[in-house]
Design a protein around this motif. Structure first.
Motif, short mmCIF file in Angstrom:
data_model
loop_
_atom_site.label_atom_id
_atom_site.label_comp_id
_atom_site.label_asym_id
_atom_site.label_seq_id
_atom_site.Cartn_x
_atom_site.Cartn_y
_atom_site.Cartn_z
N ALA A 160 -9.61 -2.19 9.45
CA ALA A 160 -10.02 -0.83 9.12
C ALA A 160 -11.18 -0.82 8.13
O ALA A 160 -11.30 -1.70 7.26
N ALA A 161 -12.02 0.19 8.24
CA ALA A 161 -13.09 0.39 7.28
C ALA A 161 -12.50 0.87 5.96
O ALA A 161 -11.45 1.50 5.92
N ARG A 162 -13.20 0.55 4.87
CA ARG A 162 -12.68 0.90 3.54
C ARG A 162 -12.38 2.40 3.39
O ARG A 162 -11.36 2.77 2.80
N PRO A 163 -13.26 3.30 3.89
CA PRO A 163 -12.91 4.72 3.75
C PRO A 163 -11.61 5.10 4.45
O PRO A 163 -10.88 5.97 3.98
N LEU A 164 -11.32 4.46 5.58
CA LEU A 164 -10.07 4.75 6.28
C LEU A 164 -8.87 4.22 5.51
O LEU A 164 -7.80 4.84 5.49
N ILE A 165 -9.03 3.05 4.88
CA ILE A 165 -7.94 2.51 4.05
C ILE A 165 -7.66 3.47 2.89
O ILE A 165 -6.50 3.76 2.57
N ALA A 166 -8.72 3.98 2.27
CA ALA A 166 -8.54 4.93 1.17
C ALA A 166 -7.88 6.21 1.67
O ALA A 166 -7.02 6.78 0.99
N ARG A 167 -8.29 6.68 2.86
CA ARG A 167 -7.67 7.88 3.41
C ARG A 167 -6.20 7.66 3.69
O ARG A 167 -5.36 8.52 3.41
N LEU A 168 -5.87 6.49 4.24
CA LEU A 168 -4.46 6.19 4.51
C LEU A 168 -3.66 6.15 3.21
O LEU A 168 -2.55 6.69 3.14
N ALA A 169 -4.21 5.52 2.19
CA ALA A 169 -3.51 5.46 0.90
C ALA A 169 -3.24 6.87 0.38
O ALA A 169 -2.16 7.16 -0.15
N GLY A 170 -4.22 7.76 0.54
CA GLY A 170 -4.03 9.14 0.10
C GLY A 170 -2.96 9.86 0.90
O GLY A 170 -2.16 10.62 0.34
N GLU A 171 -2.92 9.63 2.21
CA GLU A 171 -1.91 10.27 3.04
C GLU A 171 -0.51 9.73 2.73
O GLU A 171 0.46 10.49 2.75
N VAL A 172 -0.41 8.44 2.46
CA VAL A 172 0.88 7.88 2.06
C VAL A 172 1.38 8.57 0.80
O VAL A 172 2.55 8.97 0.70
N GLN A 173 0.50 8.73 -0.18
CA GLN A 173 0.90 9.39 -1.42
C GLN A 173 1.24 10.85 -1.19
O GLN A 173 2.21 11.38 -1.77
N GLU A 174 0.47 11.52 -0.33
CA GLU A 174 0.76 12.93 -0.03
C GLU A 174 2.14 13.07 0.61
O GLU A 174 2.89 14.00 0.30
N LEU A 175 2.46 12.15 1.52
CA LEU A 175 3.79 12.20 2.16
C LEU A 175 4.88 11.99 1.12
O LEU A 175 5.89 12.70 1.11
N LEU A 176 4.69 11.04 0.22
CA LEU A 176 5.68 10.82 -0.83
C LEU A 176 5.80 12.04 -1.74
O LEU A 176 6.90 12.37 -2.21
N ASP A 177 4.68 12.72 -1.99
CA ASP A 177 4.70 13.88 -2.88
C ASP A 177 5.46 15.07 -2.29
O ASP A 177 5.78 16.01 -3.03
N LEU A 178 5.75 15.03 -0.99
CA LEU A 178 6.59 16.09 -0.41
C LEU A 178 8.01 16.00 -0.92
O LEU A 178 8.78 16.97 -0.78
#
Length: 227
Positions: A160-178
């Motif tokens: 994966a490209a670095r921006p996609l890795i960063a996006r995935l990390a953000g989505e993982v955290q967003e899911l946890l924040d639910l």
């Protein structure tokens, strides 16, 4: 001739988004309130792309005013409405009703409050990179393709490209924040395409925390030779 992609998007792009929200969902809308699928569309669109609501309203209304004939539909000149459990004779009025609900939502500020996604469409549209990650690297074939869950994460990061890795990390955290219960979080992972359990002995939330750490830690620096 069939429409090219640009022409399709101009005429039906946002209509397509509204109707995709109904895949697997009944058309349970009434004159008084939007149903589950349209509420999911409104909730996600209000909080991510509010400018698209006016386009959705106009495209729904225009399509309902000009229902396609069978020949023109076969030629690809119109967008086929998916099966939402309504007889064909009711589709036109239903599309007008959806447009009216969207118009009322915009004009009267009727915004569904933020919440966890409710429908399959809403889960996957809200978390697109997490859907790609879980569906692509944690399908039922994962045990045959990778030594363990960590190896699957490393393989994703290596490609994966670095921006996609960063996006995935953000989505993982967003899911946890639910802050979902573990059983609800497991169901969410399944909606997002995961077909294997998290590695023992980790609960879903703990495994996601570990994945988030991997995505932002040393594993995120790995690149295959020659990259």
């Amino acid at each position: 001739m069939p429409m090219n992609p640009l022409e399709h998007d101009r005429r039906y792009g946002e209509l397509d988004q509204v109707l995709r929200a109904y895949v697997g969902q009944p058309a349970d809308d009434t004159e008084d309130r939007p149903g589950v699928a349209l509420t999911a569309y409104l909730r996600l669109t209000w909080h991510t792309r509010p400018w698209a609501l006016g386009t959705a309203e106009s495209q729904l209304r225009e399509y309902a005013r000009n229902p396609p004939g069978a020949l023109r539909l076969r030629l690809g000149e119109f967008y086929p409405v998916p099966d939402v459990g309504l007889p064909e004779s009711d589709l036109q009025n239903w599309l007008f009703m959806l447009a009216d609900h969207i118009k009322r939502s915009v004009e009267e500020g009727e915004v569904p409050p933020p919440s966890a996604p409710v429908t399959h469409w809403e889960w996957q549209t809200r978390f697109p990179e997490l859907t790609q990650f879980l569906g692509g690297w944690f399908s039922q074939d994962m045990p045959d393709e990778f030594a363990d869950h960590d190896a699957a994460v490393v393989d994703y990061v290596s490609q994966a490209a670095r921006p996609l890795i960063a996006r995935l990390a953000g989505e993982v955290q967003e899911l946890l924040d639910l802050d979902l219960e573990e059983s609800d979080l497991a169901a969410a992972l399944a909606e997002l395409g995961m077909e294997v359990d998290p590695p023992s002995p980790y609960a879903p939330s703990r495994w996601l925390q570990l994945v988030g750490g991997q995505l932002s830690g040393p594993v995120a620096e790995y690149r295959p030779p020659g990259s």
